[in-house]
Design a protein around this motif. Structure first.
Motif, PDB file in Angstrom:
ATOM      1  N   ASN A  92      90.642 -67.935 -46.290  1.00 21.62           N
ATOM      2  CA  ASN A  92      89.381 -67.277 -46.650  1.00 21.62           C
ATOM      3  C   ASN A  92      88.413 -67.297 -45.477  1.00 21.62           C
ATOM      4  O   ASN A  92      87.207 -67.475 -45.645  1.00 21.62           O
ATOM      5  CB  ASN A  92      88.762 -67.932 -47.885  1.00 21.62           C
ATOM      6  CG  ASN A  92      89.605 -67.735 -49.126  1.00 21.62           C
ATOM      7  OD1 ASN A  92      90.295 -66.714 -49.253  1.00 21.62           O
ATOM      8  ND2 ASN A  92      89.576 -68.691 -50.036  1.00 21.62           N
ATOM      9  N   TYR A  93      88.981 -67.181 -44.275  1.00 22.36           N
ATOM     10  CA  TYR A  93      88.239 -67.111 -43.019  1.00 22.36           C
ATOM     11  C   TYR A  93      87.411 -68.369 -42.787  1.00 22.36           C
ATOM     12  O   TYR A  93      86.357 -68.322 -42.162  1.00 22.36           O
ATOM     13  CB  TYR A  93      87.362 -65.865 -42.986  1.00 22.36           C
ATOM     14  CG  TYR A  93      88.180 -64.611 -43.071  1.00 22.36           C
ATOM     15  CD1 TYR A  93      88.836 -64.103 -41.947  1.00 22.36           C
ATOM     16  CD2 TYR A  93      88.339 -63.936 -44.273  1.00 22.36           C
ATOM     17  CE1 TYR A  93      89.605 -62.958 -42.022  1.00 22.36           C
ATOM     18  CE2 TYR A  93      89.115 -62.787 -44.358  1.00 22.36           C
ATOM     19  CZ  TYR A  93      89.742 -62.298 -43.229  1.00 22.36           C
ATOM     20  OH  TYR A  93      90.510 -61.163 -43.289  1.00 22.36           O
ATOM     21  N   GLU A  94      87.901 -69.506 -43.269  1.00 19.33           N
ATOM     22  CA  GLU A  94      87.304 -70.796 -42.995  1.00 19.33           C
ATOM     23  C   GLU A  94      88.406 -71.729 -42.520  1.00 19.33           C
ATOM     24  O   GLU A  94      89.566 -71.576 -42.897  1.00 19.33           O
ATOM     25  CB  GLU A  94      86.622 -71.379 -44.237  1.00 19.33           C
ATOM     26  CG  GLU A  94      85.433 -70.562 -44.723  1.00 19.33           C
ATOM     27  CD  GLU A  94      84.804 -71.175 -45.967  1.00 19.33           C
ATOM     28  OE1 GLU A  94      85.338 -72.192 -46.445  1.00 19.33           O
ATOM     29  OE2 GLU A  94      83.784 -70.641 -46.444  1.00 19.33           O
ATOM     30  N   ASP A  95      88.020 -72.710 -41.682  1.00 19.95           N
ATOM     31  CA  ASP A  95      89.002 -73.647 -41.176  1.00 19.95           C
ATOM     32  C   ASP A  95      89.707 -74.333 -42.335  1.00 19.95           C
ATOM     33  O   ASP A  95      89.086 -74.700 -43.340  1.00 19.95           O
ATOM     34  CB  ASP A  95      88.343 -74.695 -40.284  1.00 19.95           C
ATOM     35  CG  ASP A  95      87.790 -74.080 -38.999  1.00 19.95           C
ATOM     36  OD1 ASP A  95      88.284 -72.996 -38.622  1.00 19.95           O
ATOM     37  OD2 ASP A  95      86.877 -74.665 -38.402  1.00 19.95           O
ATOM     38  N   ILE A  96      91.007 -74.519 -42.181  1.00 20.74           N
ATOM     39  CA  ILE A  96      91.800 -75.147 -43.233  1.00 20.74           C
ATOM     40  C   ILE A  96      91.542 -76.645 -43.185  1.00 20.74           C
ATOM     41  O   ILE A  96      91.943 -77.327 -42.240  1.00 20.74           O
ATOM     42  CB  ILE A  96      93.284 -74.814 -43.056  1.00 20.74           C
ATOM     43  CG1 ILE A  96      93.485 -73.286 -43.128  1.00 20.74           C
ATOM     44  CG2 ILE A  96      94.122 -75.518 -44.102  1.00 20.74           C
ATOM     45  CD1 ILE A  96      94.907 -72.844 -42.855  1.00 20.74           C
ATOM     46  N   SER A  97      90.860 -77.149 -44.205  1.00 21.72           N
ATOM     47  CA  SER A  97      90.467 -78.556 -44.215  1.00 21.72           C
ATOM     48  C   SER A  97      91.590 -79.454 -44.730  1.00 21.72           C
ATOM     49  O   SER A  97      91.802 -80.547 -44.215  1.00 21.72           O
ATOM     50  CB  SER A  97      89.209 -78.743 -45.084  1.00 21.72           C
ATOM     51  OG  SER A  97      89.443 -78.259 -46.398  1.00 21.72           O
ATOM     52  N   ASP A  98      92.310 -79.000 -45.744  1.00 26.76           N
ATOM     53  CA  ASP A  98      93.373 -79.821 -46.329  1.00 26.76           C
ATOM     54  C   ASP A  98      94.683 -79.497 -45.631  1.00 26.76           C
ATOM     55  O   ASP A  98      95.433 -78.613 -46.040  1.00 26.76           O
ATOM     56  CB  ASP A  98      93.461 -79.552 -47.838  1.00 26.76           C
ATOM     57  CG  ASP A  98      94.401 -80.530 -48.538  1.00 26.76           C
ATOM     58  OD1 ASP A  98      94.914 -81.437 -47.848  1.00 26.76           O
ATOM     59  OD2 ASP A  98      94.611 -80.397 -49.751  1.00 26.76           O
ATOM     60  N   SER A  99      94.958 -80.223 -44.555  1.00 25.91           N
ATOM     61  CA  SER A  99      96.184 -79.955 -43.800  1.00 25.91           C
ATOM     62  C   SER A  99      97.418 -80.483 -44.491  1.00 25.91           C
ATOM     63  O   SER A  99      98.534 -80.179 -44.073  1.00 25.91           O
ATOM     64  CB  SER A  99      96.067 -80.598 -42.403  1.00 25.91           C
ATOM     65  OG  SER A  99      95.861 -82.000 -42.528  1.00 25.91           O
ATOM     66  N   SER A 100      97.247 -81.276 -45.555  1.00 22.81           N
ATOM     67  CA  SER A 100      98.417 -81.798 -46.248  1.00 22.81           C
ATOM     68  C   SER A 100      99.126 -80.722 -47.062  1.00 22.81           C
ATOM     69  O   SER A 100     100.289 -80.892 -47.422  1.00 22.81           O
ATOM     70  CB  SER A 100      98.009 -82.946 -47.167  1.00 22.81           C
ATOM     71  OG  SER A 100      97.106 -82.503 -48.166  1.00 22.81           O
ATOM     72  N   ARG A 101      98.454 -79.624 -47.339  1.00 19.89           N
ATOM     73  CA  ARG A 101      99.050 -78.580 -48.156  1.00 19.89           C
ATOM     74  C   ARG A 101      99.894 -77.615 -47.341  1.00 19.89           C
ATOM     75  O   ARG A 101     100.665 -76.848 -47.902  1.00 19.89           O
ATOM     76  CB  ARG A 101      97.990 -77.815 -48.929  1.00 19.89           C
ATOM     77  CG  ARG A 101      97.178 -78.674 -49.885  1.00 19.89           C
ATOM     78  CD  ARG A 101      96.544 -77.821 -50.960  1.00 19.89           C
ATOM     79  NE  ARG A 101      97.553 -77.134 -51.745  1.00 19.89           N
ATOM     80  CZ  ARG A 101      98.235 -77.677 -52.752  1.00 19.89           C
ATOM     81  NH1 ARG A 101      98.007 -78.925 -53.095  1.00 19.89           N
ATOM     82  NH2 ARG A 101      99.136 -76.965 -53.424  1.00 19.89           N
ATOM     83  N   LEU A 102      99.727 -77.628 -46.034  1.00 18.30           N
ATOM     84  CA  LEU A 102     100.517 -76.710 -45.209  1.00 18.30           C
ATOM     85  C   LEU A 102     100.696 -77.292 -43.818  1.00 18.30           C
ATOM     86  O   LEU A 102      99.965 -78.187 -43.395  1.00 18.30           O
ATOM     87  CB  LEU A 102      99.863 -75.321 -45.146  1.00 18.30           C
ATOM     88  CG  LEU A 102      98.373 -75.213 -44.830  1.00 18.30           C
ATOM     89  CD1 LEU A 102      98.122 -75.246 -43.336  1.00 18.30           C
ATOM     90  CD2 LEU A 102      97.810 -73.942 -45.427  1.00 18.30           C
ATOM     91  N   THR A 103     101.671 -76.766 -43.147  1.00 18.98           N
ATOM     92  CA  THR A 103     102.008 -77.205 -41.795  1.00 18.98           C
ATOM     93  C   THR A 103     102.030 -75.994 -40.883  1.00 18.98           C
ATOM     94  O   THR A 103     102.641 -74.971 -41.212  1.00 18.98           O
ATOM     95  CB  THR A 103     103.378 -77.899 -41.769  1.00 18.98           C
ATOM     96  OG1 THR A 103     103.362 -78.992 -42.694  1.00 18.98           O
ATOM     97  CG2 THR A 103     103.682 -78.413 -40.374  1.00 18.98           C
ATOM     98  N   VAL A 104     101.343 -76.113 -39.760  1.00 17.60           N
ATOM     99  CA  VAL A 104     101.286 -75.026 -38.785  1.00 17.60           C
ATOM    100  C   VAL A 104     102.252 -75.354 -37.649  1.00 17.60           C
ATOM    101  O   VAL A 104     102.205 -76.452 -37.085  1.00 17.60           O
ATOM    102  CB  VAL A 104      99.857 -74.844 -38.243  1.00 17.60           C
ATOM    103  CG1 VAL A 104      99.831 -73.710 -37.225  1.00 17.60           C
ATOM    104  CG2 VAL A 104      98.894 -74.563 -39.379  1.00 17.60           C
ATOM    105  N   GLU A 105     103.103 -74.418 -37.336  1.00 15.65           N
ATOM    106  CA  GLU A 105     104.084 -74.602 -36.275  1.00 15.65           C
ATOM    107  C   GLU A 105     104.047 -73.373 -35.361  1.00 15.65           C
ATOM    108  O   GLU A 105     104.158 -72.247 -35.827  1.00 15.65           O
ATOM    109  CB  GLU A 105     105.475 -74.783 -36.867  1.00 15.65           C
ATOM    110  CG  GLU A 105     106.554 -74.995 -35.814  1.00 15.65           C
ATOM    111  CD  GLU A 105     107.930 -75.126 -36.443  1.00 15.65           C
ATOM    112  OE1 GLU A 105     108.914 -75.188 -35.691  1.00 15.65           O
ATOM    113  OE2 GLU A 105     108.011 -75.160 -37.687  1.00 15.65           O
ATOM    114  N   THR A 106     103.850 -73.622 -34.090  1.00 14.69           N
ATOM    115  CA  THR A 106     103.771 -72.541 -33.107  1.00 14.69           C
ATOM    116  C   THR A 106     104.889 -72.723 -32.096  1.00 14.69           C
ATOM    117  O   THR A 106     105.080 -73.820 -31.542  1.00 14.69           O
ATOM    118  CB  THR A 106     102.406 -72.549 -32.408  1.00 14.69           C
ATOM    119  OG1 THR A 106     101.376 -72.387 -33.382  1.00 14.69           O
ATOM    120  CG2 THR A 106     102.324 -71.404 -31.402  1.00 14.69           C
TER     121      THR A 106
END
Length: 1542
Positions: free
Chosen positions: A966-980
């Motif tokens: 929703n165009y805001e920083d993702i605060s709860d990182s436990s719900r997802l993992t970002v991999e680049t």
């Protein structure tokens, strides 16, 4: 020492006070410079002392006695006490010297020339002068003291004030190994005490020698940090404190890790400056240069390596020896058998005598002189020696000892990076007593945990240890041995260390003599210190009693939940308060306790421990993630990664590299690194490498991370270090204003210098009468947001602002001064303007606008936003709103844009009070999809993980994928993992749920705005979860589930079809949980090409009732399908099987392929038909109705065909049971059709359906009685149920409303219609289903037309009914014998009664005796001829006439000659034209008269005279023409009336 104060000024009475004046009131520049010139020695003079420095009263500049504040405003005068005091002191000294000089010369003269009297007089004079001078001195001292006290009372505030930072420290961003200097200027009286802090911890330079240097000179205080590393990134605070208060200032230091060695273009480390003077010992400055440096080195275990550098020191002094130190990983090295150090005077050498992996690391040479130091560093890599057994692992490393006691030592080590290609099964620990070469293996089975308690040691002896790794291929080489460690009590070890240095003043307390005969008490503080699946370690404290005889311990264990205690060490008690228990059952829970014992006995047990489950408490760390390689040099790559999450007791990381396509992995380091960044050296230039990382702790090594993107090994351009600071920001605006603060916003610089902006600095200045003042810093620490509140402003004063941006290259130039803003509190009710507008996801027809809400919300909270748009080149009047309803979000997707058009936007906020100010206009953006633009793609992998994937093709080295929800920083990182990975980034959901519903967007930094978004709605989440479940639990897809069907002869086929199945697929056939196999009863078939699986049973018996299941397996995927056949379902299937079996036998002779049925033809005829098969010529077909034969078909000429029986115009009499019988010599077959009751009703409903569908649209016509609604059907049946409706209600028929059927026409007659009859009419045909309704609207023009026609027809009917007419006809021809009497009578009708006129041969005829004409009762007209003669022959006509019309009837009279007859012949014709004879006419006479039917003639006459007389009465009902044609006697009257109504 440099900066010291001469002793004569230190002892001067007013030295301190004078210095205070200079610091406090700042009243002359000359005084300050003069004072500073006296502080220290001028070392440029050969003698080291300047004449002016020896004079206690140096020459001063002319002082100024005006006192000014910081703004240079005059605040008063300063009393020059310091000057007066010096003048007095000078005068006093001169007078004393003169007196002494005069006294001495006088004594000389007295001795030589004077007498004793003169001597006495001289003494008296001297005494008087001394007394006078003493009194003057006392008076002067008193005056000075009074002046001082008065000044203190009058100027106390100007003397003492709290600390104040004139210049605050600035934040810095530097590279590794650089130096940074923080400095500030502090004023205050008394002199403030300045302390520096790092993260709120005071900095002590002595504890970190060479790391920090703190200086304080002339109120200028500095902190210098040498050789910055990543740990120096922190917030630094400088605190100034005196008796008036305390004040702090902050600055941040950010240390960036560079992508290679320090570039020469970067600033060199700062050396100690001695501009104020030389080293006190030698008086010279040394310049140190390190040349002929060693580079990155590679060695192998067992080899010898030397590292050396040439050191050049200027000026060269033969007897001067600098301090030369070697470091490994910032740890100082000492000479040992492993490391030898040598300094030859110009070259420093470090020799590693026997390389081991422990020797790997960053080696640093540090050369320190009195003028500073110089360092050089390079990395040394040590590879494993060749394995003694092929495939064996590498040797462990860093073997050490922990928690050594009398008979117990814990040995630790680190796992090797190389496992030989097979997993390491465990480790063996060996020990060797110091002084021997005998190695003993301590554990019988390998342990996987990198810690092991070694027991059974002899107290007081020293041991060394080594470790070996083992896998299925063999044993590794042993590790380097540990340092020797003694098996003894830790207290004894400390006691031994204490006796080695008696001069330290340590007091050694010995135990008192042990008491004999006393049983020791309970051990204390028993606890489990370590628990693995191989062992459990207990620790405790001895009993509290002192002086007990040698205490030892027994350890007992008990299975949790029982009370049975078992002694573990039954034979030998342990001496140490530590014990390791082996041979415990993994997974079981135990409790432990300890007893003390000595020669007096065994004491009470300690309190038991809590239940402890045997197993590894320490988990192996999770795999690292986000491995990113970056080019560095032509042979090295910088690899960085994200640390393992939630790793406990992490030891470090191993990095491996592989050439793309080779699938051969080589370790980049053989010693774990603690950082998350490592430079991998020794790579081949031009090759492409991929990297992976794994973490390790004592529990073992983690899984490898995912492979990185491939990177080509070549030197990075510029080393990857940016060299430009950002351009100035712009567009400074005010978002909120209160009485003493203002919130500013600005826009990001167009050029950011090639690196991310790390923060902004804001300056402000006041503007008085249009004249700007000096700039002041608003913030010391950089701010990351583009909005900042400037505080401590003055109300109703005008201010200007400027902003500077900073990145890793430095702070950029300031922006242009903003507009002048007045600091006054906003009181408007509506909100302020939104700010920070940003456009993303630009496409050819849409883009997304983001903004931040207004800081000033007005009287009420903001509840929505409106967005305006216009073309960039359009005038201001072109602004138009996008959303009519306010949006609560701070983002909006603008759609339906014109491709190629450039747009600008602005945003307005609203609250309950109304809509506020518009924001600044956004940047102009063209609606165009850039080439290569990608969208976010949702994916579900084979494990069911849902991920969002985004790819960007125009990445830069500094680009980052920034995900948001929703165009805001993702605060709860436990719900997802970002991999680049490379140019792709993926967000993987941990456990998707309703919390994850929203808009996910990804922005790629340092690109031309590459971004995209994906919306996960409730429906989309549900769809993705279904797909995830299918992937997580894969199933073999089925085209059809297990089904059953009947085959011929009643065989039963169970079958299903798999959509996709490979040749390796297997099927199990299960009946009631029991496998069944191929046999007489079951026939199985599995077609792997089509995926059809079937099982055939010849018949079903009661024992076959149950559940049939096909179980399929194809690799990982499984599936099964079951069919339950129990109860009525099974019984029905069994009956069907038996029926089909009988059917098979039936079909061996003539039989029905399709049983008797019916269909309704378009002509509404009912056709009974059946399809027969296996027919031959001898086969006959007999039709029966209700048991009676109605038709016979013999010698059928086909083998398969259709038998038909047609029923035309079906009615109730056709109801019955119809039957067809087929028979021949092979047998017979029967088919019956019940067309009674419901069967007949269903048939008729189908007939009715045909009739209803054939009906024509409902039409309107008019009659002389009223209005008629009608429809035609192709066929009408008397049983057809029809209902007429008026306004959706069934019509109740009456005399005025009637319905009927004429032929195929169905009609509704409305007699004498009125306006109340207007509305919607419908006819409804009922067919037992939905029926059919035809409707017509009788209203409006349709009603008017119909009603007018009805009136016209009614008038015409009245005219036709009442006009004059001959109702009873006359014969056409009358033949009569002469002499006879003729009497003809006809009926006359008409209203009013018509006039009757008789004509003969078109001439009027009057009544006389021969021809009697009568008209009686207005109904009967008679024509009588008394005696007919030949003269009566002719054409006679009767003409009737009234106002409605005229009609005539003709007959011809023919007279024949004959014998006269006395009888009277009397006849007439009735209304049908039949001849009727009179009663007196003889029968024989009747045959002589010939009569013909009368035919009415058409009469057409103009009624002009009638119109003229009754024009007003009949104007609207005038009839032009009436035509009547009577039919003959065999047909019905048919009247056609054609009227014209005027």
């Amino acid at each position: 020492m440099s900066g010291s104060v001469p002793f004569y000024q230190k002892h001067h009475r007013h030295y301190d006070r004078g210095y205070r004046y200079q610091s406090g009131s700042r009243y002359t520049a000359g005084t300050s410079s003069s004072s500073s010139s006296t502080r220290g020695l001028d070392w440029s003079s050969p003698s080291g002392l300047d004449k002016s420095r020896l004079n206690p009263l140096p020459k001063r500049a002319k002082p100024s006695y005006l006192a000014v504040d910081k703004e240079n405003h005059i605040i008063g005068y300063v009393v020059p006490l310091f000057r007066s005091s010096q003048d007095f002191a000078t005068g006093y000294s001169d007078a004393e010297e003169t007196r002494l000089r005069n006294t001495s010369s006088h004594m000389e003269r007295r001795d030589l020339f004077t007498s004793g009297l003169e001597m006495e007089r001289s003494e008296q004079v001297s005494r008087k002068e001394a007394m006078r001078e003493s009194a003057e001195r006392i008076s002067l001292n008193k005056t000075i003291h009074e002046h001082e006290e008065h000044f203190k009372r009058m100027n106390e505030d100007s003397l003492m004030h709290a600390p104040e930072f004139v210049i605050k420290p600035r934040s810095h961003t530097v590279w590794e190994k650089q130096c940074v200097r923080l400095h500030c200027t502090v004023s205050g009286w008394p002199d403030p005490r300045v302390v520096w802090y790092k993260n709120n911890v005071a900095i002590d330079p002595l504890t970190n020698a060479g790391k920090y240097k703190i200086e304080s000179k002339y109120s200028v205080h500095s902190l210098e940090i040498n050789r910055c590393d990543f740990d120096d990134t922190a917030q630094y605070r400088v605190s100034a404190m005196n008796s008036k208060g305390e004040l702090s200032a902050f600055a941040s230091v950010v240390v960036k890790r560079f992508r290679g060695e320090v570039d020469e273009c970067l600033p060199a480390p700062r050396r100690t400056s001695f501009k104020d003077g030389p080293v006190s010992e030698y008086g010279i400055n040394f310049q140190t240069h390190i040349v002929d440096k060693f580079g990155v080195s590679f060695g192998r275990e067992g080899e010898t390596m030397s590292l050396g550098c040439t050191v050049i020191i200027n000026p060269p002094l033969h007897r001067y020896q600098p301090e030369v130190h070697w470091y490994r990983d910032d740890v100082l090295l000492s000479p040992s058998k492993w490391t030898h150090m040598h300094w030859s005077g110009d070259r420093a050498t470090l020799t590693l005598t026997h390389l081991n992996k422990e020797d790997e690391g960053l080696y640093t040479l540090r050369v320190t002189t009195k003028s500073g130091y110089e360092t050089y560093s390079a990395y040394v890599f040590v590879r494993d020696a060749d394995a003694e057994v092929e495939g064996a692992p590498g040797a462990p490393l860093d073997v050490g000892c922990l928690d050594a006691n009398k008979d117990y030592i814990i040995v630790t080590w680190k796992q090797p990076a190389v496992d030989g290609g097979n997993s390491i099964l465990g480790y063996f620990v060996d020990r060797c007593e110091v002084g021997t070469n005998h190695w003993i293996q301590c554990n019988d089975t390998p342990v996987k945990f990198a810690r092991f308690p070694v027991t059974g040691l002899v107290e007081g002896r020293s041991y060394i240890f080594r470790v070996r790794a083992v896998n299925k291929s063999g044993m590794s080489r042993p590790s380097r041995v540990s340092e020797p460690v003694a098996a003894m009590d830790p207290a004894d070890r400390a006691r031994m260390r204490g006796t080695s240095a008696p001069w330290t003043g340590q007091i050694i307390v010995t135990e008192e003599e042990p008491a004999e005969g006393i049983v020791p008490g309970r051990p204390r503080a028993l606890q489990v210190t370590e628990a693995t699946k191989n062992y459990v370690v207990l620790s405790w404290k001895p009993p509290g009693e002192k002086g007990l005889e040698g205490v030892m311990y027994y350890v007992e264990k008990c299975v949790s939940g029982t009370d049975t205690w078992q002694r573990v060490n039954t034979e030998i008690p342990v001496k140490s308060p530590r014990f390791a228990l082996f041979d415990l059952a993994e997974g079981n829970s135990y409790c432990f306790r300890v007893r003390c014992c000595n020669s007096a006995g065994v004491g009470e047990p300690s309190d038991p421990t809590e239940a402890t489950t045997v197993g590894d408490k320490l988990d192996t760390p999770a795999a690292p993630s986000k491995v990113v390689p970056t080019r560095n040099t032509a042979t090295s790559v910088v690899v960085s990664w994200e640390a393992s999450h939630d790793a406990q007791e992490l030891v470090g990381y191993y990095i491996e590299a592989s050439i793309v396509g080779s699938n051969i992995w080589e370790p980049c380091n053989n010693k774990p690194v603690n950082a998350t960044r490592f430079i991998c050296h020794g790579l081949m230039t031009g090759e492409k490498y991929v990297f992976r990382v794994r973490a390790l702790n004592a529990a073992g090594l983690s899984h490898f991370s995912q492979e990185s993107e491939a990177v080509e090994v070549k030197a990075a351009i510029g080393g990857g270090i940016p060299h430009a600071s950002p351009a100035p920001p712009f567009g400074i605006t005010v978002l909120e204003c209160v009485r003493d603060s203002m919130v500013l916003a600005w826009k990001q610089p167009a050029f950011i210098g090639g690196a991310d902006i790390t923060g902004y600095f804001v300056d402000y200045r006041d503007v008085i009468d249009g004249v700007p003042g000096k700039w002041h810093e608003a913030n010391i620490r950089a701010i990351s947001d583009r909005a900042y509140r400037v505080t401590d402003l003055k109300e109703n004063r005008k201010y200007q602002f400027q902003v500077r941006a900073a990145n890793i290259a430095g702070v950029g130039i300031p922006s242009l001064p903003s507009d002048t803003f007045l600091c006054e509190e906003w009181t408007i009710a509506v909100p302020g303007p939104p700010h920070d507008l940003e456009l993303r996801e630009v496409r050819c027809d849409s883009m997304t606008l983001l903004w931040k809400p207004p800081v000033y919300q007005g009287r009420d909270p903001v509840n929505g936003f409106y967005i305006d748009i216009k073309e960039a080149e359009a005038p201001e009047e072109a602004w138009r709103g996008i959303n009519t309803k306010a949006t609560e979000n701070t983002f909006f997707k603008v759609k339906n844009l014109k491709e190629g058009e450039t747009y600008v936007f602005r945003v307005r906020a609203q609250n309950q009070a109304g809509v506020g100010k518009t924001s600044d206009i956004s940047e102009a953006v063209q609606a165009l999809t850039k080439p290569g633009t990608k969208e976010i793609v949702v994916d579900v992998d084979d494990d069911g993980n849902i991920s969002l994937n985004f790819e960007c093709g125009n990445l830069t080295p500094d680009s980052k994928f920034l995900w948001s929800k929703n165009y805001e920083d993702i605060s709860d990182s436990s719900r997802l993992t970002v991999e680049t990975k490379g140019n792709k980034s993926k967000v993987t959901f941990s456990s998707p749920g309703e919390e994850d519903i929203g808009i996910y967007s990804c922005l790629v930094s340092h690109t031309d705005g590459a971004s995209s978004s994906y919306t996960i709605s409730q429906e989309e989440l549900k769809r993705l979860l279904e797909i995830s479940h299918d992937h997580k639990f894969p199933t073999i897809p089925l085209k059809s589930d297990l089904a059953v069907e009947m085959l011929e002869k009643g065989r039963v086929r169970f079958w299903l079809q798999a959509d996709q199945i490979s040749a390796n697929g297997k099927v199990d056939y299960v009946f009631n949980d029991n496998l069944v196999s191929q046999g007489e009863k079951y026939k199985m078939n599995f077609d792997k090409n089509t995926g059809v699986i079937e099982m055939i049973m010849e018949s079903l018996t009661p024992a076959d009732e149950g559940t049939f299941t096909f179980q399929m397996q194809d690799g990982k995927a499984t599936n099964q399908s079951s069919l339950v056949l129990i109860g009525d379902v099974f019984k029905d299937l069994q009956k069907e099987s038996e029926f089909q079996r009988k059917e098979w036998f039936r079909k061996q002779g003539p039989h029905f392929i399709e049983y008797l049925g019916y269909e309704v033809t378009p002509e509404c005829c009912v056709m009974l038909k059946c399809k027969v098969g296996n027919i031959k010529k001898e086969t006959s077909a007999l039709w029966y109705k209700d048991g009676r034969e109605i038709k016979a078909d013999e010698h059928l000429g086909f083998t398969e065909g259709v038998l038909k029986l047609e029923i035309a115009q079906i009615s109730k009499k056709d109801a019955g049971v119809y039957e067809v019988v087929l028979k021949d010599d092979r047998g017979k077959d029967t088919s019956a059709l019940n067309l009674t009751d419901q069967g007949f009703k269903d048939l008729m409903n189908e007939v009715f359906d045909y009739i209803a569908n054939s009906s024509t649209p409902l039409k309107i016509t008019s009659t002389d009685e009223g209005i008629r609604l009608y429809t035609f059907v192709s066929y009408y049946n008397d049983l057809l149920p029809v209902t007429w409706h008026y306004k959706d209600s069934a019509i109740a028929f009456c005399d005025r409303l009637k319905s009927g059927v004429v032929g195929d026409q169905l009609w509704l007659q409305i007699t004498e219609p009125t306006e109340k009859d207007m509305g919607k009419y419908a006819i409804e045909f009922s067919d037992g289903k939905g029926g059919l309704r035809r409707t017509v609207e009788l209203s409006g023009q349709a009603y008017d037309d119909a009603f007018a026609e009805f009136k016209r027809l009614k008038a015409a009917a009245i005219a036709e009914r009442n006009r004059a007419r001959v109702a009873g006809g006359l014969p056409d021809v009358v033949t009569i014998q002469e002499g006879k009497a003729l009497n003809l009578t006809c009926n006359i009708s008409g209203d009013p009664v018509p006039e009757v006129t008789w004509l003969k041969n078109e001439k009027g005829l009057t009544s006389d005796e021969h021809c009697i004409l009568k008209f009686e009762s207005g109904k009967f007209a008679s024509f009588t001829v008394t005696a007919v003669n030949t003269s009566d022959t002719g054409k006679y006509s009767i003409l009737v006439k009234n106002k409605y019309g005229t009609e005539s009837a003709d007959f011809t009279l023919e007279v024949t000659e004959g014998t006269p007859d006395l009888g009277v012949t009397s006849y007439w014709t009735d209304s049908e034209g039949n001849v009727v004879f009179g009663p007196n006419t003889p029968k024989e006479k009747q045959s002589g008269i010939t009569a013909m039917k009368m035919q009415r003639t058409k009469v057409e006459k103009t009624l002009k005279d009638h119109r003229e007389t009754q024009k007003s009465e009949e104007e609207d009902n005038f009839i032009d023409t009436v035509t009547v044609e009577p039919k003959n006697s065999e047909e019905k009257d048919d009247v056609e009336e054609n009227t014209k109504l005027k």
